[in-house]
Design a protein around this motif. Sequence first.
Motif, short mmCIF file in Angstrom:
data_model
loop_
_atom_site.label_atom_id
_atom_site.label_comp_id
_atom_site.label_asym_id
_atom_site.label_seq_id
_atom_site.Cartn_x
_atom_site.Cartn_y
_atom_site.Cartn_z
N VAL A 80 -35.29 37.78 -14.81
CA VAL A 80 -34.59 36.52 -14.52
C VAL A 80 -34.11 35.87 -15.81
CG1 VAL A 80 -34.79 34.23 -13.49
CG2 VAL A 80 -35.98 36.18 -12.45
N PRO A 81 -32.81 35.60 -15.94
CA PRO A 81 -32.30 34.93 -17.15
C PRO A 81 -32.95 33.57 -17.35
CG PRO A 81 -30.50 35.79 -15.80
CD PRO A 81 -31.74 35.89 -14.97
N GLU A 82 -33.00 33.14 -18.60
CA GLU A 82 -33.61 31.86 -18.93
C GLU A 82 -32.91 30.73 -18.18
OE1 GLU A 82 -34.78 29.27 -22.95
OE2 GLU A 82 -33.53 31.06 -23.10
N ASN A 83 -33.68 29.76 -17.74
CA ASN A 83 -33.17 28.59 -17.02
C ASN A 83 -32.49 28.96 -15.69
OD1 ASN A 83 -34.02 26.88 -19.13
ND2 ASN A 83 -32.12 27.24 -20.25
N HIS A 84 -32.98 30.02 -15.06
CA HIS A 84 -32.43 30.44 -13.77
C HIS A 84 -33.56 30.64 -12.75
CE1 HIS A 84 -28.66 31.18 -15.87
NE2 HIS A 84 -28.09 31.42 -14.71
N ILE A 85 -33.20 30.44 -11.52
CA ILE A 85 -34.06 30.80 -10.39
C ILE A 85 -33.26 31.76 -9.53
CG2 ILE A 85 -35.21 29.97 -8.29
CD1 ILE A 85 -35.63 27.29 -9.71
N ILE A 86 -33.85 32.89 -9.23
CA ILE A 86 -33.16 33.89 -8.40
C ILE A 86 -34.02 34.23 -7.19
CG2 ILE A 86 -32.13 36.19 -8.30
CD1 ILE A 86 -31.65 36.01 -11.30
N SER A 117 -33.61 19.34 -13.05
CA SER A 117 -32.67 19.43 -11.92
C SER A 117 -32.31 20.89 -11.68
CB SER A 117 -31.41 18.61 -12.21
OG SER A 117 -30.72 19.12 -13.34
N VAL A 118 -31.92 21.16 -10.45
CA VAL A 118 -31.57 22.53 -10.06
C VAL A 118 -30.16 22.52 -9.47
CG1 VAL A 118 -32.16 24.51 -8.61
CG2 VAL A 118 -33.98 23.11 -9.60
N GLU A 119 -29.30 23.36 -10.00
CA GLU A 119 -27.91 23.46 -9.54
C GLU A 119 -27.69 24.80 -8.84
OE1 GLU A 119 -23.43 24.03 -11.49
OE2 GLU A 119 -25.16 23.62 -12.77
N VAL A 120 -27.05 24.75 -7.69
CA VAL A 120 -26.72 25.99 -6.98
C VAL A 120 -25.55 26.68 -7.67
CG1 VAL A 120 -25.96 26.99 -4.80
CG2 VAL A 120 -27.52 25.03 -4.78
#
Length: 251
Positions: free
Chosen positions: A100-106, A140-143
């Motif tokens: 998983v790339p940094e600062n990402h949620i997959i 914060s989480v951005e789609v």
Amino acid sequence: MKHIAIIICLILTTAKIKAQDYTFRKNIDKDSLFHASIKFIPEQKQKEFRKMYKDGNDQEREFILFMISMPRSSKEELIKNYEDKQAEISNLKIEYLKYVPENHIIDIEFKPESKILNVPEQIKIKIYKTSINNETKEKSVEVVSQNWNLKPNSDELKKVIESINWTDETLKEVKNLLTKANCISIKNGNITTIGFARSGMGKYSYKIFDENLNSDKIETYNNGCEYIFYKDNIVLEYGGGAVGPQCFEKI
């Protein structure tokens, strides 16, 4: 009135299914499949389903059959799999983060080819990007993108995984980790959520925390419906679908 409402729901949903070309395989004996599948429906509801199937037209029958022949699982199977595959599940959580790339949620799920419907293997991928406000320190989480029913080796899938620097080999490795844990999906984040199995339109999962839960979190994640605290840093989760149970079954 209840019967009419159910039939309306069946017709509307069937129309959506047919639009996606979700048709039964030619070698399926629908009546035999119905009689085999009805056994998994609660006894108090079997009579109603039998009547609807007997009195329904082809479209209504197909949807009823579609619904009751869906894969089934249980809280008991969810727990047994954790006890059997505890090491593999723990390894899945750790190893997945390496992809998983940094600062990402997959959030990814592998859906196998249906043995009943003309539905090929499909992959769901949802990608989110996280950031922290320098002033408030709030996260914060951005789609970034949400992708359903992607076909393996398709151009659409390739475009999605390239956006996170994944390759076909990455997909194979993630799928292999899931297979070893006897699971179907994983989502990283503050809490890792690992999907064990689909059941009807619902889904059984594990929520894995980085630390053992304290009393406050146990209270939050032990409502007996959506969540059941299992032990240490493990919470069992059941996510209900548009139709069917919305809570864990009572044993």
